[in-house]
Write a protein that holds these residues in place. Structure first.
Motif, PDB file in Angstrom:
ATOM      1  N   ASP A  21       0.861  -1.173   0.000  1.00  0.00           N
ATOM      2  CA  ASP A  21       0.000   0.000   0.000  1.00  0.00           C
ATOM      3  C   ASP A  21       0.910   1.240   0.000  1.00  0.00           C
ATOM      4  O   ASP A  21       2.140   1.119   0.034  1.00  0.00           O
ATOM      5  CB  ASP A  21      -0.966   0.014   1.193  1.00  0.00           C
ATOM      6  CG  ASP A  21      -0.247  -0.108   2.535  1.00  0.00           C
ATOM      7  OD1 ASP A  21       0.990   0.160   2.597  1.00  0.00           O
ATOM      8  OD2 ASP A  21      -0.898  -0.453   3.535  1.00  0.00           O
ATOM      9  N   TYR A  22       0.310   2.419  -0.047  1.00  0.00           N
ATOM     10  CA  TYR A  22       1.134   3.630  -0.101  1.00  0.00           C
ATOM     11  C   TYR A  22       1.950   3.868   1.171  1.00  0.00           C
ATOM     12  O   TYR A  22       3.123   4.256   1.093  1.00  0.00           O
ATOM     13  CB  TYR A  22       0.278   4.840  -0.450  1.00  0.00           C
ATOM     14  CG  TYR A  22       0.052   4.973  -1.934  1.00  0.00           C
ATOM     15  CD1 TYR A  22       1.093   5.338  -2.796  1.00  0.00           C
ATOM     16  CD2 TYR A  22      -1.187   4.725  -2.503  1.00  0.00           C
ATOM     17  CE1 TYR A  22       0.904   5.447  -4.164  1.00  0.00           C
ATOM     18  CE2 TYR A  22      -1.391   4.835  -3.876  1.00  0.00           C
ATOM     19  CZ  TYR A  22      -0.340   5.192  -4.695  1.00  0.00           C
ATOM     20  OH  TYR A  22      -0.530   5.299  -6.052  1.00  0.00           O
TER      21      TYR A  22
ATOM     22  N   ASN B  31      -3.611   2.433  -8.060  1.00  0.00           N
ATOM     23  CA  ASN B  31      -4.685   2.439  -7.069  1.00  0.00           C
ATOM     24  C   ASN B  31      -4.377   1.455  -5.946  1.00  0.00           C
ATOM     25  O   ASN B  31      -4.524   0.240  -6.101  1.00  0.00           O
ATOM     26  CB  ASN B  31      -6.019   2.082  -7.736  1.00  0.00           C
ATOM     27  CG  ASN B  31      -6.438   3.137  -8.747  1.00  0.00           C
ATOM     28  OD1 ASN B  31      -6.474   4.320  -8.436  1.00  0.00           O
ATOM     29  ND2 ASN B  31      -6.738   2.717  -9.968  1.00  0.00           N
TER      30      ASN B  31
ATOM     31  N   GLY C 288      -4.434   3.987   0.851  1.00  0.00           N
ATOM     32  CA  GLY C 288      -3.613   5.075   1.364  1.00  0.00           C
ATOM     33  C   GLY C 288      -3.844   6.394   0.667  1.00  0.00           C
ATOM     34  O   GLY C 288      -3.841   7.449   1.301  1.00  0.00           O
ATOM     35  N   PHE C 289      -4.043   6.344  -0.655  1.00  0.00           N
ATOM     36  CA  PHE C 289      -4.307   7.562  -1.420  1.00  0.00           C
ATOM     37  C   PHE C 289      -5.295   7.253  -2.541  1.00  0.00           C
ATOM     38  O   PHE C 289      -5.426   6.107  -2.979  1.00  0.00           O
ATOM     39  CB  PHE C 289      -3.030   8.147  -2.021  1.00  0.00           C
ATOM     40  CG  PHE C 289      -2.192   8.912  -1.051  1.00  0.00           C
ATOM     41  CD1 PHE C 289      -2.522  10.224  -0.702  1.00  0.00           C
ATOM     42  CD2 PHE C 289      -1.079   8.326  -0.458  1.00  0.00           C
ATOM     43  CE1 PHE C 289      -1.749  10.934   0.206  1.00  0.00           C
ATOM     44  CE2 PHE C 289      -0.307   9.026   0.453  1.00  0.00           C
ATOM     45  CZ  PHE C 289      -0.636  10.327   0.780  1.00  0.00           C
ATOM     46  N   VAL C 290      -5.952   8.303  -3.014  1.00  0.00           N
ATOM     47  CA  VAL C 290      -6.927   8.169  -4.090  1.00  0.00           C
ATOM     48  C   VAL C 290      -6.364   8.793  -5.367  1.00  0.00           C
ATOM     49  O   VAL C 290      -5.771   9.878  -5.334  1.00  0.00           O
ATOM     50  CB  VAL C 290      -8.259   8.867  -3.727  1.00  0.00           C
ATOM     51  CG1 VAL C 290      -9.247   8.760  -4.891  1.00  0.00           C
ATOM     52  CG2 VAL C 290      -8.847   8.242  -2.473  1.00  0.00           C
TER      53      VAL C 290
ATOM     54  N   GLN D  52      -2.979  11.137  -6.207  1.00  0.00           N
ATOM     55  CA  GLN D  52      -2.403  11.742  -5.004  1.00  0.00           C
ATOM     56  C   GLN D  52      -1.177  10.973  -4.522  1.00  0.00           C
ATOM     57  O   GLN D  52      -0.180  11.565  -4.110  1.00  0.00           O
ATOM     58  CB  GLN D  52      -3.453  11.794  -3.898  1.00  0.00           C
ATOM     59  CG  GLN D  52      -4.607  12.746  -4.189  1.00  0.00           C
ATOM     60  CD  GLN D  52      -5.646  12.732  -3.084  1.00  0.00           C
ATOM     61  OE1 GLN D  52      -5.597  11.897  -2.185  1.00  0.00           O
ATOM     62  NE2 GLN D  52      -6.582  13.659  -3.155  1.00  0.00           N
ATOM     63  N   GLY D  53      -1.246   9.637  -4.577  1.00  0.00           N
ATOM     64  CA  GLY D  53      -0.123   8.835  -4.117  1.00  0.00           C
ATOM     65  C   GLY D  53       1.118   9.023  -4.970  1.00  0.00           C
ATOM     66  O   GLY D  53       2.236   9.119  -4.447  1.00  0.00           O
TER      67      GLY D  53
ATOM     68  N   THR E 295       1.829  11.657  -6.816  1.00  0.00           N
ATOM     69  CA  THR E 295       2.325  13.019  -6.584  1.00  0.00           C
ATOM     70  C   THR E 295       3.099  13.095  -5.270  1.00  0.00           C
ATOM     71  O   THR E 295       4.177  13.706  -5.197  1.00  0.00           O
ATOM     72  CB  THR E 295       1.150  14.016  -6.561  1.00  0.00           C
ATOM     73  OG1 THR E 295       0.458  13.946  -7.815  1.00  0.00           O
ATOM     74  CG2 THR E 295       1.640  15.430  -6.345  1.00  0.00           C
ATOM     75  N   GLN E 296       2.555  12.466  -4.215  1.00  0.00           N
ATOM     76  CA  GLN E 296       3.233  12.467  -2.919  1.00  0.00           C
ATOM     77  C   GLN E 296       4.585  11.765  -2.999  1.00  0.00           C
ATOM     78  O   GLN E 296       5.573  12.227  -2.430  1.00  0.00           O
ATOM     79  CB  GLN E 296       2.356  11.780  -1.868  1.00  0.00           C
ATOM     80  CG  GLN E 296       1.175  12.611  -1.397  1.00  0.00           C
ATOM     81  CD  GLN E 296       1.605  13.795  -0.548  1.00  0.00           C
ATOM     82  OE1 GLN E 296       2.616  13.752   0.145  1.00  0.00           O
ATOM     83  NE2 GLN E 296       0.842  14.879  -0.612  1.00  0.00           N
TER      84      GLN E 296
ATOM     85  N   ARG F 220       8.257  13.459  -2.239  1.00  0.00           N
ATOM     86  CA  ARG F 220       9.082  12.995  -1.136  1.00  0.00           C
ATOM     87  C   ARG F 220      10.365  12.308  -1.602  1.00  0.00           C
ATOM     88  O   ARG F 220      11.388  12.356  -0.919  1.00  0.00           O
ATOM     89  CB  ARG F 220       8.277  12.045  -0.246  1.00  0.00           C
ATOM     90  CG  ARG F 220       7.131  12.740   0.475  1.00  0.00           C
ATOM     91  CD  ARG F 220       6.280  11.765   1.268  1.00  0.00           C
ATOM     92  NE  ARG F 220       7.030  11.075   2.316  1.00  0.00           N
ATOM     93  CZ  ARG F 220       6.471  10.238   3.190  1.00  0.00           C
ATOM     94  NH1 ARG F 220       5.160  10.000   3.128  1.00  0.00           N
ATOM     95  NH2 ARG F 220       7.203   9.647   4.109  1.00  0.00           N
TER      96      ARG F 220
END
Length: 213
Positions: free
Chosen positions: A34-35, A56, A59-61, A64-65, A67-68, A72
């Motif tokens: 998972d994220y 998918n 943790g994120f939709v 968003q994951g 991009t995060q 980071r």
């Protein structure tokens, strides 16, 4: 080579592991499901050569994951591996910083070629969005003069062009602003015109016609 493989389906991770085992040099694979575990593993392994990430996961939709992760860990090359073949998802992932987008439906040979392309420093996107280095060979629109006598309408020729570039029905519908059921109707007409019964035979027949003098 050290690769971080993130997918919430264990069977999918196992299948991708088999594909990655064919890369040279040998690959050390670190799993994430998972994220949150993706971020944790990326923080632990600063020497990652690649992150292969399902779009998918818990943790994120949506994007968003991705991009995060890029925010980071900007130095870790990221490739999206997804069941989605939506042109919007593909473009959004690339715009978010992914260096490649591999649909899960592609054969192992195409996945390997895509990964080698990214590891060589290039950006990979599916052939239906303009990259014909992997998967089915694309056919240039100008070449379709050879199909003018096939009996296909102008709209069916557009569908045939995207079919020859390896696009799935959903992707074709998205790019031509038509429903998937309408794409299937056009596909049936294309099969009938070429005397074939499936997508692979249709692509081979299109390519054969393109090669005629």
């Amino acid at each position: 080579m050290k690769t971080l493989l993130a997918d919430d389906h264990p069977l999918m991770r196992e299948g991708v592991r088999l594909v990655l085992s064919q890369l040279d040099p040998p690959v050390e694979i670190i799993d994430a499901h998972d994220y949150p575990s993706l971020f944790a593993q990326a923080a632990l392994h600063a020497d990652l050569d690649l992150a292969l990430v399902d779009l998918n996961m818990p943790g994120f939709v949506g994007m968003q994951g991705i991009t995060q992760f890029r925010n980071r860990f900007p130095d870790i090359p990221l490739v999206v591996l997804s069941a989605s073949e939506s042109p919007h998802d593909i473009r959004s992932a690339l715009e978010a910083g992914a260096l490649g987008y591999i649909p899960k439906a592609v054969p192992a040979s195409a996945m390997l070629a895509a990964l080698r392309q990214v590891l060589a420093g290039d950006i990979y996107m599916p052939s239906c969005l303009g990259n014909s280095d992997v998967g089915l060979h694309s056919v240039a629109p100008a070449d379709f003069a050879a199909l003018q006598h096939s009996g296909l309408t102008a709209r069916q020729l557009e569908v045939a062009r995207l079919l020859a570039q390896g696009c799935a029905n959903k992707a074709i519908g998205g790019m031509l602003a038509m429903s998937e059921s309408t794409v299937k109707v056009h596909m049936a007409a294309i099969f009938k015109a070429f005397g074939v019964t499936n997508r692979t035979e249709a692509v081979l027949e299109i390519q054969r016609l393109m090669q005629k003098p």
